[in-house]
Design a protein around this motif. Structure first.
Motif, PDB file in Angstrom:
ATOM      1  N   ALA A  59       0.993  -0.748   0.198  1.00 15.05           N
ATOM      2  CA  ALA A  59       0.428  -0.163   0.359  1.00 15.05           C
ATOM      3  C   ALA A  59       1.041   1.694  -0.103  1.00 15.05           C
ATOM      4  CB  ALA A  59      -0.325   0.030   1.105  1.00 15.05           C
ATOM      5  N   GLY A  60       2.165   1.196   0.255  1.00 19.22           N
ATOM      6  CA  GLY A  60       3.116   2.255  -0.503  1.00 19.22           C
ATOM      7  C   GLY A  60       4.798   2.230   0.306  1.00 19.22           C
ATOM      8  N   LEU A  61       4.962   2.200  -0.654  1.00 19.67           N
ATOM      9  CA  LEU A  61       7.309   2.271  -0.513  1.00 19.67           C
ATOM     10  C   LEU A  61       7.537   3.447  -0.051  1.00 19.67           C
ATOM     11  CD1 LEU A  61       9.388   0.865  -1.088  1.00 19.67           C
ATOM     12  CD2 LEU A  61       9.086   1.977  -3.273  1.00 19.67           C
ATOM     13  N   CYS A  62       8.432   3.197   0.888  1.00 20.54           N
ATOM     14  CA  CYS A  62       9.244   4.737   1.885  1.00 20.54           C
ATOM     15  C   CYS A  62      10.874   4.558   1.263  1.00 20.54           C
ATOM     16  CB  CYS A  62       9.110   4.953   3.035  1.00 20.54           C
ATOM     17  SG  CYS A  62       9.988   6.077   3.653  1.00 20.54           S
ATOM     18  N   ILE A  63      11.017   5.556   0.379  1.00 17.49           N
ATOM     19  CA  ILE A  63      11.925   5.838  -0.625  1.00 17.49           C
ATOM     20  C   ILE A  63      13.239   5.764  -0.438  1.00 17.49           C
ATOM     21  CG2 ILE A  63      10.814   6.075  -2.432  1.00 17.49           C
ATOM     22  CD1 ILE A  63      11.994   8.984  -2.542  1.00 17.49           C
ATOM     23  N   GLY A  64      13.284   6.300   1.418  1.00 18.05           N
ATOM     24  CA  GLY A  64      14.680   6.346   1.632  1.00 18.05           C
ATOM     25  C   GLY A  64      14.422   7.241   3.291  1.00 18.05           C
ATOM     26  N   THR A  65      15.594   6.841   4.234  1.00 20.23           N
ATOM     27  CA  THR A  65      14.964   6.746   5.660  1.00 20.23           C
ATOM     28  C   THR A  65      16.484   7.252   6.220  1.00 20.23           C
ATOM     29  OG1 THR A  65      13.884   4.906   5.855  1.00 20.23           O
ATOM     30  CG2 THR A  65      14.307   5.985   7.932  1.00 20.23           C
ATOM     31  N   GLU A  66      16.189   8.752   6.695  1.00 20.69           N
ATOM     32  CA  GLU A  66      17.098  10.155   7.781  1.00 20.69           C
ATOM     33  C   GLU A  66      18.747   9.967   6.478  1.00 20.69           C
ATOM     34  OE1 GLU A  66      17.199   8.134  11.764  1.00 20.69           O
ATOM     35  OE2 GLU A  66      15.347   8.971  12.082  1.00 20.69           O
ATOM     36  N   LEU A  67      18.698  10.241   5.703  1.00 19.01           N
ATOM     37  CA  LEU A  67      19.588   9.799   4.672  1.00 19.01           C
ATOM     38  C   LEU A  67      20.346  11.190   4.495  1.00 19.01           C
ATOM     39  CD1 LEU A  67      18.457   7.096   2.261  1.00 19.01           C
ATOM     40  CD2 LEU A  67      20.438   6.985   3.856  1.00 19.01           C
ATOM     41  N   GLN A  68      19.953  12.244   5.491  1.00 16.53           N
ATOM     42  CA  GLN A  68      20.117  13.819   5.775  1.00 16.53           C
ATOM     43  C   GLN A  68      20.943  14.297   4.995  1.00 16.53           C
ATOM     44  OE1 GLN A  68      20.383  15.280   9.703  1.00 16.53           O
ATOM     45  NE2 GLN A  68      22.300  15.160  10.019  1.00 16.53           N
ATOM     46  N   HIS A  69      21.922  14.062   4.817  1.00 14.13           N
ATOM     47  CA  HIS A  69      23.293  14.722   3.695  1.00 14.13           C
ATOM     48  C   HIS A  69      23.118  14.119   2.198  1.00 14.13           C
ATOM     49  CE1 HIS A  69      26.335  15.388   7.114  1.00 14.13           C
ATOM     50  NE2 HIS A  69      26.160  14.682   7.713  1.00 14.13           N
ATOM     51  N   ALA A  70      22.489  12.739   2.113  1.00 10.30           N
ATOM     52  CA  ALA A  70      22.402  12.625   0.665  1.00 10.30           C
ATOM     53  C   ALA A  70      20.829  13.773  -0.025  1.00 10.30           C
ATOM     54  CB  ALA A  70      21.684  11.212   0.556  1.00 10.30           C
ATOM     55  N   THR A  71      20.112  14.320   1.250  1.00 15.99           N
ATOM     56  CA  THR A  71      19.160  15.330   0.593  1.00 15.99           C
ATOM     57  C   THR A  71      18.910  16.372   0.734  1.00 15.99           C
ATOM     58  OG1 THR A  71      17.700  14.677   3.188  1.00 15.99           O
ATOM     59  CG2 THR A  71      17.089  13.130   1.720  1.00 15.99           C
ATOM     60  N   SER A  95      14.673  16.565  12.737  1.00 21.28           N
ATOM     61  CA  SER A  95      15.735  18.021  13.569  1.00 21.28           C
ATOM     62  C   SER A  95      15.888  18.340  11.809  1.00 21.28           C
ATOM     63  CB  SER A  95      16.849  17.460  14.113  1.00 21.28           C
ATOM     64  OG  SER A  95      17.741  18.792  14.260  1.00 21.28           O
ATOM     65  N   GLY A  96      15.623  19.356  11.143  1.00 24.11           N
ATOM     66  CA  GLY A  96      16.465  19.869   9.714  1.00 24.11           C
ATOM     67  C   GLY A  96      16.122  19.286   8.971  1.00 24.11           C
ATOM     68  N   GLU A  97      16.003  17.995   8.782  1.00 28.02           N
ATOM     69  CA  GLU A  97      16.006  16.948   7.324  1.00 28.02           C
ATOM     70  C   GLU A  97      15.003  17.576   6.831  1.00 28.02           C
ATOM     71  OE1 GLU A  97      16.661  13.120   4.986  1.00 28.02           O
ATOM     72  OE2 GLU A  97      16.007  12.877   7.065  1.00 28.02           O
ATOM     73  N   TYR A  98      13.312  17.843   7.019  1.00 28.80           N
ATOM     74  CA  TYR A  98      11.955  17.596   6.515  1.00 28.80           C
ATOM     75  C   TYR A  98      11.962  19.071   5.965  1.00 28.80           C
ATOM     76  CZ  TYR A  98       9.633  20.189  10.037  1.00 28.80           C
ATOM     77  OH  TYR A  98       9.997  21.578  10.725  1.00 28.80           O
ATOM     78  N   GLU A  99      12.644  19.856   6.315  1.00 32.17           N
ATOM     79  CA  GLU A  99      12.402  21.330   5.505  1.00 32.17           C
ATOM     80  C   GLU A  99      13.730  21.466   4.162  1.00 32.17           C
ATOM     81  OE1 GLU A  99      11.963  24.649   9.502  1.00 32.17           O
ATOM     82  OE2 GLU A  99      13.425  22.854   9.953  1.00 32.17           O
ATOM     83  N   VAL A 125       4.354  13.826   2.844  1.00 31.44           N
ATOM     84  CA  VAL A 125       5.720  14.426   3.989  1.00 31.44           C
ATOM     85  C   VAL A 125       5.717  12.806   5.125  1.00 31.44           C
ATOM     86  CG1 VAL A 125       6.749  15.248   4.844  1.00 31.44           C
ATOM     87  CG2 VAL A 125       5.612  16.235   3.186  1.00 31.44           C
ATOM     88  N   GLY A 126       7.047  12.414   5.385  1.00 24.41           N
ATOM     89  CA  GLY A 126       7.244  11.120   6.141  1.00 24.41           C
ATOM     90  C   GLY A 126       8.235  12.147   6.983  1.00 24.41           C
ATOM     91  N   ARG A 169       3.054  25.714   9.624  1.00 18.22           N
ATOM     92  CA  ARG A 169       3.309  26.973   8.820  1.00 18.22           C
ATOM     93  C   ARG A 169       4.178  26.127   7.495  1.00 18.22           C
ATOM     94  NH1 ARG A 169       4.821  29.131  14.000  1.00 18.22           N
ATOM     95  NH2 ARG A 169       6.825  28.472  13.435  1.00 18.22           N
ATOM     96  N   TRP A 170       5.187  25.141   7.669  1.00 16.07           N
ATOM     97  CA  TRP A 170       5.578  24.408   7.015  1.00 16.07           C
ATOM     98  C   TRP A 170       4.940  23.652   5.902  1.00 16.07           C
ATOM     99  CZ3 TRP A 170       6.375  19.184   5.493  1.00 16.07           C
ATOM    100  CH2 TRP A 170       7.210  19.001   4.696  1.00 16.07           C
TER     101      TRP A 170
END
Length: 391
Positions: free
Chosen positions: A200-212, A242-246, A257-258, A289-290
């Motif tokens: 029912a869903g696919l998450c394409i990555g997890t907490e790869l904050q430098h890669a994103t 902590s910052g990555e999602y933004e 958004v995950g 707000r975001w």
């Protein structure tokens, strides 16, 4: 003359509301006989807290929102050596409708672009049957038979001194190109599995904050196009709170958004509920707000709390990696769950959450190290989870 009986639809919600706290109290008395008395009393008090959902209770609670039947009521399922259909019974009892299954790829270090995979039956230190293609497929089929959908959520495990994917950071542009070239077949394999099994869903990555980071936006957009050609279901990415999602620039190419929602709430040991609720407010205001700018629904792809007095201070910390082992504090964990749901569950932009984490066969008298960590199983937090997921 015998007075006419009340229509069922008028009296049964109030009867249920009167009986449910008593049933929960005896459930805790029987299953948590060795728990501290204050934890049991607090769990009972939380169980008696009014619900913000439902038409009848909405009339008593102005401003409350109606329940969303499409909301993802999820848990993060820990793959094991086997699974039986009866292991899913606690999920259905607790009104869980989604599970995140988490296969792994491995990197030798945070600066090593090679990714090792094991899609068949893993052996030794490289995973468990439940994380293999066969285990993922069989688990998802059993879950689907019980009305539980699967979010496939591949992770990378970094060996060596670091085991957090957020530390992955290549030392050159050429190494980043190699890393993405290695990551593409890894995630495309799971895209093909998700398509074949109708996940029912696919998450394409997890907490790869430098890669994103924005410098890699083009690489992600190219990868997402490849994934879309293979898997035709909804896509998300699990960004660190902590910052990555933004910083991510490619949210528009995904369906929702995950966020790995380990937001700190209070530095106070065993904080009261009102303190935890206040702790949520700055995070929710910032998220709201975001989200208005992004215009995508949000799912907490992970959220959870340890069974310790400081569970709200740094929720992302694993108890076994802390400097000192904290005493068990089931009441604080339950309060953290209550604050999570009271503060977040009614937010119109939040479309679900996945509780970290759920051990398939954990028993009430199971290993102490399991009961000390994030799972709500066999603790007052489980009743809080069930009450909110059931609304």
């Amino acid at each position: 003359m015998t007075p006419p009986s009340l229509p069922v639809q008028r009296w049964w919600p109030w009867a249920l509301a009167a009986v449910l706290p008593l049933l929960l109290f005896f459930w805790f008395r029987t299953r948590h006989a060795d728990a501290p008395a204050d934890a049991a009393r607090e769990a009972l008090a939380l169980a008696k807290a009014p619900s913000p959902f439902g038409a009848a209770l909405a009339r008593r609670s102005p401003g409350a929102v109606a329940a969303d039947s499409t909301r993802q009521c999820g848990v993060s399922w820990v793959g094991g050596d086997s699974i039986k259909v009866e292991m899913l019974a606690p999920l259905t009892k607790n009104h869980v409708t989604w599970m995140a299954q988490m296969p792994f790829g491995w990197q030798a270090s945070a600066t090593e672009p090679a990714i090792r995979t094991s899609y068949g039956r893993p052996s030794g230190r490289f995973g468990l049957w439940g994380e293999s293609d066969a285990g993922l497929t069989y688990t998802a089929r059993l879950a689907k038979s019980k009305g539980i959908r699967t979010l496939l959520k591949p992770h990378l495990w970094v060996r060596g001194r670091s085991s957090w994917p957020g530390d992955i950071n290549m030392s050159s542009a050429a190494d980043w190109d190699t890393w993405f070239a290695n990551y593409a077949p890894f995630i495309l394999h799971y895209a093909a599995l998700a398509e074949a099994e109708h996940f029912a869903g696919l998450c394409i990555g997890t907490e790869l904050q430098h890669a994103t980071e924005p410098a890699h936006e083009k690489a992600w957009r190219s990868l997402i196009k490849q994934i879309r050609r293979v898997y035709h279901g909804p896509l998300t990415y699990a960004a660190n709170w902590s910052g990555e999602y933004e910083q991510i620039k490619f949210w528009d190419a995904l369906d929702y958004v995950g966020i790995q929602a380990y937001f700190p709430l209070s530095t106070q040991p065993s904080p009261p509920l009102d303190s935890l609720l206040r702790g949520w407010q700055p995070h929710l205001q910032k998220l709201a707000r975001w989200q208005k700018k992004i215009r995508k629904p949000v799912v907490f792809t992970e959220v959870g709390y340890k069974t310790t007095p400081d569970a709200a201070a740094k929720p992302w910390e694993w108890p076994e990696r802390m400097a000192a082992v904290a005493p068990a504090d089931e009441a604080t964990q339950a309060r953290c769950y209550e604050a999570l749901f009271r503060a977040c569950w009614g937010q119109p932009w939040l479309k679900g959450m996945f509780i970290w984490k759920w051990y398939p066969s954990l028993q009430a008298d199971g290993p102490a190290r399991r009961h000390a960590d994030f799972t709500p199983q066999h603790k007052p937090a489980e009743a809080v989870l069930a009450r909110w997921y059931g609304q």
